[in-house]
Scaffold this active site. Sequence first.
Site, PDB file in Angstrom:
ATOM      1  N   ILE A 187     -15.893  14.090  35.562  1.00  0.00           N
ATOM      2  CA  ILE A 187     -16.702  13.368  36.546  1.00  0.00           C
ATOM      3  C   ILE A 187     -17.956  14.160  36.918  1.00  0.00           C
ATOM      4  CG2 ILE A 187     -16.783  12.704  38.996  1.00  0.00           C
ATOM      5  CD1 ILE A 187     -15.349  10.587  37.538  1.00  0.00           C
ATOM      6  N   VAL A 209     -20.450  14.391  33.961  1.00  0.00           N
ATOM      7  CA  VAL A 209     -21.182  13.149  33.683  1.00  0.00           C
ATOM      8  C   VAL A 209     -22.192  12.864  34.788  1.00  0.00           C
ATOM      9  CG1 VAL A 209     -20.925  10.634  33.566  1.00  0.00           C
ATOM     10  CG2 VAL A 209     -19.446  12.099  32.189  1.00  0.00           C
ATOM     11  N   GLU A 210     -21.795  13.103  36.040  1.00  0.00           N
ATOM     12  CA  GLU A 210     -22.661  12.751  37.162  1.00  0.00           C
ATOM     13  C   GLU A 210     -23.894  13.638  37.269  1.00  0.00           C
ATOM     14  OE1 GLU A 210     -22.653  10.250  39.116  1.00  0.00           O
ATOM     15  OE2 GLU A 210     -20.691   9.349  38.706  1.00  0.00           O
ATOM     16  N   THR A 211     -23.722  14.960  37.189  1.00  0.00           N
ATOM     17  CA  THR A 211     -24.851  15.842  37.511  1.00  0.00           C
ATOM     18  C   THR A 211     -24.981  17.065  36.601  1.00  0.00           C
ATOM     19  OG1 THR A 211     -23.562  17.189  39.074  1.00  0.00           O
ATOM     20  CG2 THR A 211     -24.669  15.224  39.954  1.00  0.00           C
ATOM     21  N   TYR A 236     -18.435   4.236  31.209  1.00  0.00           N
ATOM     22  CA  TYR A 236     -18.464   5.418  32.066  1.00  0.00           C
ATOM     23  C   TYR A 236     -17.094   6.101  32.067  1.00  0.00           C
ATOM     24  CZ  TYR A 236     -18.561   8.180  36.370  1.00  0.00           C
ATOM     25  OH  TYR A 236     -18.459   9.206  37.280  1.00  0.00           O
TER      26      TYR A 236
END
Length: 330
Positions: free
Chosen positions: A110, A113-115, A312
Amino acid sequence: MAAPAAATAAAVLYASRPDAMALADDLAERRGLDREWVRQAIGQARFLPQIPRLVLPPPPGTPKNWRAYRGRFIDPVRIRAGVRFWDAHADTLARAEREFGVPAEIIVGIIGVETIYGQQMGNFRVMDALTTLAFDFPAAHPRAAERQAFFRRELEQFLSLMDRTGTDPFEPRGSFAGAMGLGQFMPSSWVRHAIDFDGDGRIDLFKSPADAIGSVAQYFRAHNWTPGMPTHFAVRFDAERLKLDELLAPDILPTFTAARMQALGAVLDTDGQAHSGPLALVELQNGTEPPTFVAGTENFYAITRYNWSSYYAMAVIDLGREVTAARAAR
């Protein structure tokens, strides 16, 4: 819904918008906030013309491509960063897994992928982004009214959070949609699920990897993550029995028993056949090439509650696995 043209002038602030000031007064009264503080916060927010374009979906008929999507997130740079992040926070990730039942691999996926583990948390002023979407959400969006209402609620949650924490609402930076921190929490998710996991007495999803790790794990527990359950199983098709339309009708919501899926022509692997919970046939399109299919469990569905996309969810799973493999390979 106000027309974006009402706020397009470069120097025009939302203080000139009667609808914005009316919502500020209503919000302040309902939330028990200082009326002038709320009016000043919303009034000093700026319309960001690029943001309404960024929230529009691709034009109808635009082909989806799982392999291309995967390639955006599963690359050597992100994998190496994931290994460094896991090494640096191994004890915290292990504690989160023990306390919440969410695998470290998923949490690492998570945040990666996010940041890219905090490298790209967004540089929009959250106040500007949320105000733009609350008052100038693009009417061309197929769910414009619903989404604009969502962002008005997020703006309300954000201002309430800033008031409680004594933070200048123009200080936080985030994504074009107003998501913040290493795990890109929307304000409502911050309020409901963010936790102090490093024990310093405050919640900081920007600068505390421990708080981000614990908060991601808490988010999944709140969205019914089941410890020990796989996210998905391999599946192949029996052409003679296949009823693909029926299998895809529920989309990614787990609906079928393993036996029912097999009766409809979706043949599961050995582990999938033994799975006792509901399953969904997840289709990942590959442009002009044949789609990729997996049988998603309730844990796969839980990942889509973080971002409502099967692409996602699979990217999160695959990145976590690649980082795990890279660490093991050493």
